[in-house]
Scaffold this motif. Structure first.
Motif, PDB file in Angstrom:
ATOM      1  N   LEU A 159       0.827  -1.207   0.000  1.00 39.43           N
ATOM      2  CA  LEU A 159       0.000   0.000   0.000  1.00 39.43           C
ATOM      3  C   LEU A 159       0.860   1.255   0.000  1.00 39.43           C
ATOM      4  O   LEU A 159       0.525   2.253  -0.658  1.00 39.43           O
ATOM      5  N   ILE A 162       2.108   1.835  -3.467  1.00 40.49           N
ATOM      6  CA  ILE A 162       1.071   2.281  -4.403  1.00 40.49           C
ATOM      7  C   ILE A 162       0.641   3.715  -4.117  1.00 40.49           C
ATOM      8  O   ILE A 162       0.553   4.555  -5.018  1.00 40.49           O
ATOM      9  N   PHE A 163       0.376   4.018  -2.835  1.00 46.68           N
ATOM     10  CA  PHE A 163      -0.215   5.318  -2.482  1.00 46.68           C
ATOM     11  C   PHE A 163       0.789   6.307  -1.900  1.00 46.68           C
ATOM     12  O   PHE A 163       0.523   7.506  -1.843  1.00 46.68           O
ATOM     13  N   SER A 165       1.624   6.863   1.165  1.00 45.67           N
ATOM     14  CA  SER A 165       1.207   7.496   2.418  1.00 45.67           C
ATOM     15  C   SER A 165       0.830   6.427   3.443  1.00 45.67           C
ATOM     16  O   SER A 165       0.215   5.405   3.093  1.00 45.67           O
ATOM     17  N   ALA A 168      -2.941   5.071   3.932  1.00 43.54           N
ATOM     18  CA  ALA A 168      -3.514   3.932   3.209  1.00 43.54           C
ATOM     19  C   ALA A 168      -3.536   2.685   4.087  1.00 43.54           C
ATOM     20  O   ALA A 168      -4.521   1.931   4.094  1.00 43.54           O
TER      21      ALA A 168
END
Length: 427
Positions: A159, A162-163, A165, A168
């Motif tokens: 996560l 992907i994000f 942060s 997430a």
């Protein structure tokens, strides 16, 4: 229920017990590695960030006795559901925390409620699982939690990639928590689906007497009463078994907790890179996870001591031997080898604390007793890293690691002395 096969009963427990356990552990495992990172961003140095991370363990330690009262008063299902809702509030606190103190309080709150989840499941299994496969059921419960804690950090890493942060991962925990709450409130009600008494001992144990005070002698008969007593009165009534077998169990919890701290620290002290340390710790964890069900099979077939004693001996020997390898030219090889030994020992101990607690708890109303039992075992886990840290500061890491080997030896002696006394041979 006793006519059912172990497999059928365990499958029946999946949506009631194992499902919520896995969901909660996945979410918690995803967030735990991020706690020091967020604390550092809020202004904590390394030492203070470690202290903030410890708030999760301290919260669980402080939550055990109130959780015992809540489960005895309101039941497993309601306690788990309300605790899940409060965990969501704690996650909101983590997301919106603007100060280190507020963030620490939110972490503490999540740990406090985690105790309610753990104790409610433990109490349910104690009263509903037949004695013939109690250890396997509880080892599977422990293994389900370990699976979530093992996989959770990898989900968090994905996560983050992907994000970009930490939010997430916190949202992922919240989603897992919402699913857990829905499963608890709208899934099969375990307290109605499975009758109380299925897990009552067929033999005689230290926890079977409900009216006589616990003088430290094994109880020789059962008294058919369902009187509810308070948490602190229960602690006093069963003070003998808690002070003896409970302290031995606490030493096992301490050794387990020390393993989680020692392996990364030892790798750092050898100058190994983060990737190598992660591989060694990961392999040790994989071995640990692979053996969780074997522990239950051993306990159900041969008795509790046959799992507890080899686990303590292996971990004690692993810590002792590791403490003498730091200055050797092949120190990295010995580090990897003894990390595997510690993984085997820890895997063989899966479910032991849960099973012994269930064995000696009052069979018809175990929650208050289990609150005290879990407080002792969690205290052992909380104190162990402090012991390692203090001895490392005063002497060296090798001395701290050797001290945990001594704790394991003393704990093994405690199990040899007190398991046969408090747990019937049929177990």
């Amino acid at each position: 229920m006793t006519a059912d096969s172990p497999r059928n009963v365990l499958v029946r427990f999946a949506p009631m017990i194992y499902g919520p356990t896995l969901l909660f552990a996945l979410g918690e495992g995803a967030v735990i590695p991020l706690i020091p990172v967020i604390a550092n961003r809020l202004g904590a140095d390394v030492a203070l960030a470690a202290l903030v991370a410890a708030a999760l363990v301290v919260g669980q330690l402080c939550g055990n006795i109130p959780a015992g009262w809540a489960v005895a008063r309101f039941g497993e299902r309601l306690t788990m559901g309300v605790a899940g809702i409060i965990v969501l509030a704690g996650l909101l606190g983590i997301v919106f925390a603007q100060s280190l103190a507020f963030f620490t309080a939110a972490v503490f709150l999540i740990g406090f409620c985690a105790a309610s989840f753990a104790l409610a499941r433990h109490s349910f299994m104690t009263t509903r699982v037949p004695l013939t496969f109690r250890a396997r059921a509880l080892s599977l419960l422990g293994g389900t939690f370990r699976l979530g804690m093992f996989v959770g950090p990898f989900i968090s890493a994905a996560l983050l990639a992907i994000f970009g942060s930490e939010t997430a991962s916190i949202v992922f925990f919240a989603v897992c928590q919402v699913a857990t709450i829905l499963l608890v409130f709208f899934g099969p009600d375990p307290e109605k689906a499975v009758p109380v008494g299925a897990g009552s001992p067929t033999g005689r144990g230290a926890g079977d007497s409900r009216d006589a005070e616990d003088t430290g002698e094994p109880v020789t008969g059962a008294i058919p009463t369902v009187e509810r007593v308070g948490v602190f009165r229960t602690m006093w009534r069963y003070r003998g078994v808690l002070a003896r077998l409970g302290l031995a169990a606490s030493s096992l919890s301490a050794v387990r907790s020390a393993r989680q701290v020692v392996l990364p620290l030892w790798g750092v002290s050898l100058g190994l890179d983060a990737g190598t340390i992660a591989v060694v710790v990961g392999v040790s964890g994989a071995i640990d996870f692979a053996l969780f069900y074997a522990s239950g099979q051993v306990m159900d077939r041969f008795g509790r001591l046959w799992a507890a004693l080899p686990a303590m001996v292996l971990m004690g020997a692993g810590f002792f031997a590791l403490s003498f390898t730091h200055e050797l030219s092949s120190a990295a090889m010995w580090y990897a080898m003894f990390a595997a030994v510690l993984g085997v020992g820890n895997g063989l101990s899966s479910g032991i604390l849960l099973t012994l607690g269930a064995d000696v708890a009052p069979p018809t109303d175990p929650a208050a007793f289990l609150g005290s039992w879990r407080t002792l075992t969690d205290a052992g886990g909380a104190v162990a890293p402090l012991i390692v840290s203090a001895l490392t500061a005063v002497a060296s890491l090798s001395v701290g690691v050797g001290a945990m080997g001594l704790v394991a030896v003393l704990g093994a002696a405690g199990f040899i002395r007190w398991v046969p006394r408090y747990v019937p041979r049929s177990r």
